[in-house]
Write a protein that holds these residues in place. Structure first.
Motif, mmCIF file in Angstrom:
data_model
loop_
_atom_site.group_PDB
_atom_site.id
_atom_site.type_symbol
_atom_site.label_atom_id
_atom_site.label_comp_id
_atom_site.label_asym_id
_atom_site.label_seq_id
_atom_site.Cartn_x
_atom_site.Cartn_y
_atom_site.Cartn_z
ATOM 1 N N MET A 1 0.847 -1.191 0.000
ATOM 2 C CA MET A 1 0.000 0.000 0.000
ATOM 3 C C MET A 1 0.888 1.249 0.000
ATOM 4 O O MET A 1 1.865 1.319 0.748
ATOM 5 N N ARG A 2 0.519 2.219 -0.824
ATOM 6 C CA ARG A 2 1.292 3.444 -0.897
ATOM 7 C C ARG A 2 1.135 4.247 0.391
ATOM 8 O O ARG A 2 0.028 4.432 0.881
ATOM 9 N N GLU A 3 2.260 4.726 0.933
ATOM 10 C CA GLU A 3 2.217 5.478 2.178
ATOM 11 C C GLU A 3 1.511 6.821 1.973
ATOM 12 O O GLU A 3 1.767 7.522 0.992
ATOM 13 N N LYS A 4 0.636 7.163 2.900
ATOM 14 C CA LYS A 4 -0.084 8.423 2.814
ATOM 15 C C LYS A 4 0.846 9.575 3.154
ATOM 16 O O LYS A 4 1.541 9.555 4.167
ATOM 17 N N THR A 5 0.836 10.594 2.294
ATOM 18 C CA THR A 5 1.609 11.802 2.540
ATOM 19 C C THR A 5 0.703 13.019 2.397
ATOM 20 O O THR A 5 -0.337 12.967 1.738
ATOM 21 N N THR A 6 1.107 14.087 3.041
ATOM 22 C CA THR A 6 0.422 15.373 2.903
ATOM 23 C C THR A 6 1.473 16.447 2.669
ATOM 24 O O THR A 6 2.483 16.500 3.389
ATOM 25 N N THR A 7 1.241 17.281 1.678
ATOM 26 C CA THR A 7 2.156 18.377 1.386
ATOM 27 C C THR A 7 1.612 19.662 1.987
ATOM 28 O O THR A 7 0.453 20.020 1.760
ATOM 29 N N VAL A 8 2.445 20.324 2.772
ATOM 30 C CA VAL A 8 2.021 21.512 3.508
ATOM 31 C C VAL A 8 2.813 22.727 3.032
ATOM 32 O O VAL A 8 3.931 22.604 2.521
ATOM 33 N N ALA A 9 2.212 23.897 3.238
ATOM 34 C CA ALA A 9 2.891 25.160 2.940
ATOM 35 C C ALA A 9 2.835 26.056 4.160
ATOM 36 O O ALA A 9 1.766 26.232 4.762
ATOM 37 N N LEU A 10 3.979 26.613 4.544
ATOM 38 C CA LEU A 10 4.062 27.582 5.625
ATOM 39 C C LEU A 10 4.316 28.943 4.988
ATOM 40 O O LEU A 10 5.377 29.160 4.378
ATOM 41 N N VAL A 11 3.352 29.841 5.104
ATOM 42 C CA VAL A 11 3.438 31.129 4.433
ATOM 43 C C VAL A 11 4.149 32.124 5.352
ATOM 44 O O VAL A 11 3.566 32.639 6.307
ATOM 45 N N GLN A 12 5.407 32.364 5.063
ATOM 46 C CA GLN A 12 6.214 33.335 5.803
ATOM 47 C C GLN A 12 6.380 34.566 4.904
ATOM 48 O O GLN A 12 7.446 34.848 4.370
ATOM 49 N N GLN A 13 5.264 35.240 4.702
ATOM 50 C CA GLN A 13 5.200 36.396 3.809
ATOM 51 C C GLN A 13 4.534 37.553 4.554
ATOM 52 O O GLN A 13 3.699 37.340 5.434
ATOM 53 N N PRO A 14 4.858 38.807 4.205
ATOM 54 C CA PRO A 14 4.271 39.946 4.919
ATOM 55 C C PRO A 14 2.785 40.120 4.626
ATOM 56 O O PRO A 14 2.343 39.959 3.483
ATOM 57 N N SER A 15 2.036 40.443 5.671
ATOM 58 C CA SER A 15 0.687 40.969 5.476
ATOM 59 C C SER A 15 0.812 42.486 5.352
ATOM 60 O O SER A 15 1.916 43.036 5.351
ATOM 61 N N SER A 16 -0.307 43.168 5.235
ATOM 62 C CA SER A 16 -0.319 44.628 5.208
ATOM 63 C C SER A 16 -0.986 45.100 6.492
ATOM 64 O O SER A 16 -2.194 44.914 6.678
ATOM 65 N N VAL A 17 -0.197 45.678 7.397
ATOM 66 C CA VAL A 17 -0.664 45.997 8.747
ATOM 67 C C VAL A 17 -1.829 46.981 8.709
ATOM 68 O O VAL A 17 -1.763 48.030 8.062
ATOM 69 N N LEU A 18 -2.931 46.578 9.377
ATOM 70 C CA LEU A 18 -4.152 47.384 9.482
ATOM 71 C C LEU A 18 -4.777 47.685 8.125
ATOM 72 O O LEU A 18 -5.429 48.707 7.941
ATOM 73 N N ASP A 19 -4.599 46.765 7.187
ATOM 74 C CA ASP A 19 -5.244 46.866 5.871
ATOM 75 C C ASP A 19 -5.694 45.459 5.475
ATOM 76 O O ASP A 19 -5.029 44.763 4.706
ATOM 77 N N THR A 20 -6.831 45.063 6.028
ATOM 78 C CA THR A 20 -7.300 43.696 5.827
ATOM 79 C C THR A 20 -7.574 43.384 4.365
ATOM 80 O O THR A 20 -7.301 42.271 3.894
#
Length: 326
Positions: free
Chosen positions: A1-20
């Protein structure tokens, strides 16, 4: 049986402060980019939408006019999350992006519980691959002067969510030093844990690694990357004086530190500092079972005959209204 994997992304990018609105546009772009690179679960740091209110550490005086001013702006800029089935709320762009890409998105937000409410929560929202809200976890206890901005959360969102990509949970910042909060998620057989931070100094990395080892799960420690260009000009000095924010060179206020840890406590992706980036990592979920051979806090290593943890997951309220029924 093929091993289950999950690919994840960690977003280390700037937001725009107080501008949703601008932050939402950036988030959608990052979600699409991460999905195009194979990501199935995409995570953002603590209060990324639209800022960690770092200024409170330098504006904590009684009746401080600047503190009032910036709290008012933060309150006005914070999001209201609609009902799970209602796709037309402040997070509509994120929900649409999750559905469009078929990804699960976990986002740190400043949450306003109602449009007219005067209090805020430091929350982590989980959005399913169909755009539905799967969970909202509100930070149980804000730390130190954070209490000037955020109210205490409750345990209604202290849940592990079962998705097609694994059993997902998360805690916010210093909740990782709260053993009962940790165990409440361990007891739900968590597979992928999001450790959400503003900054990621050594002790935050220690806590993240310990959580992975203790819970025999994968931990995504995700921290903010932010520069002076992403902060309103009149707020830069106050913002930079706060916790974790400072002069890291070239106008960098928060310098990242995101990392991925395996269920043995070892790095899968070592911490990345000093750059705006999105980390893409594939997790071999099958390894969790192997490491539970010697440590399973939710099972053979627990002692239900000795310890009894009760978690009240009812949503708390300051008032209960009972109206007459005609």
């Amino acid at each position: 049986m093929r091993e289950k994997t999950t690919t994840v992304a960690l977003v280390q990018q700037p937001s725009s402060v107080l501008d949703t609105q601008e932050s939402l546009r950036r988030a959608v772009r990052h979600i699409r980019d991460a999905a195009s690179r194979g990501a199935q679960v995409i995570v953002f740091p603590e209060s990324w939408l639209s800022c960690y209110p770092s200024w409170v550490f330098g504006a904590a005086g009684w009746d401080d006019p600047d503190a009032r001013k910036w709290y008012g702006k933060l309150l006005d800029d914070s999001v209201v999350v609609g009902a799970a089935e209602n796709l037309d709320d402040d997070l509509a762009p994120l929900r649409a992006a999750a559905a469009e890409t078929g990804t699960v998105v976990m986002m740190g937000i400043n949450e306003r519980p109602e449009r007219s409410a005067g209090s805020l929560f430091n929350s982590m929202v989980t959005i399913g691959s169909d755009g539905q809200i799967l969970n909202i976890h509100r930070k149980l206890t804000p730390t130190h002067t954070e209490r000037i901005v955020w109210a205490n959360g409750d345990a209604s969102g202290l849940k592990v969510v079962d998705t097609e990509f694994g059993r997902l949970g998360g805690l916010i910042c210093w909740e990782h030093f709260h053993p009962l909060a940790r165990h409440s998620l361990h007891a739900q057989n968590e597979q992928i844990h999001v450790a959400s931070w503003p900054d990621v100094p050594e002790m935050h990395l220690v806590a993240s690694r310990m959580y992975a080892f203790e819970g025999r799960c994968f931990v995504l420690a995700v921290g903010q990357y932010l520069t002076t260009e992403d902060v309103p000009e009149e707020l830069v000095d106050k913002f930079g004086a706060g916790l974790g924010a400072g002069d890291h060179g070239d106008g960098v206020l928060f310098n990242g530190g995101s990392a991925v840890i395996g269920p043995d406590g070892h790095w899968i992706q070592e911490p990345v500092f000093g750059e705006a980036t999105t980390l893409i990592v594939t997790l071999p979920l099958g390894h969790i079972d192997e490491f539970k051979h010697d440590l399973d806090l939710a099972g053979h290593y627990g002692r239900a005959d000795v310890f009894d943890l009760r978690v009240d997951r009812r949503r708390s309220s300051t008032a209960q209204f009972v109206d007459e029924v005609n």
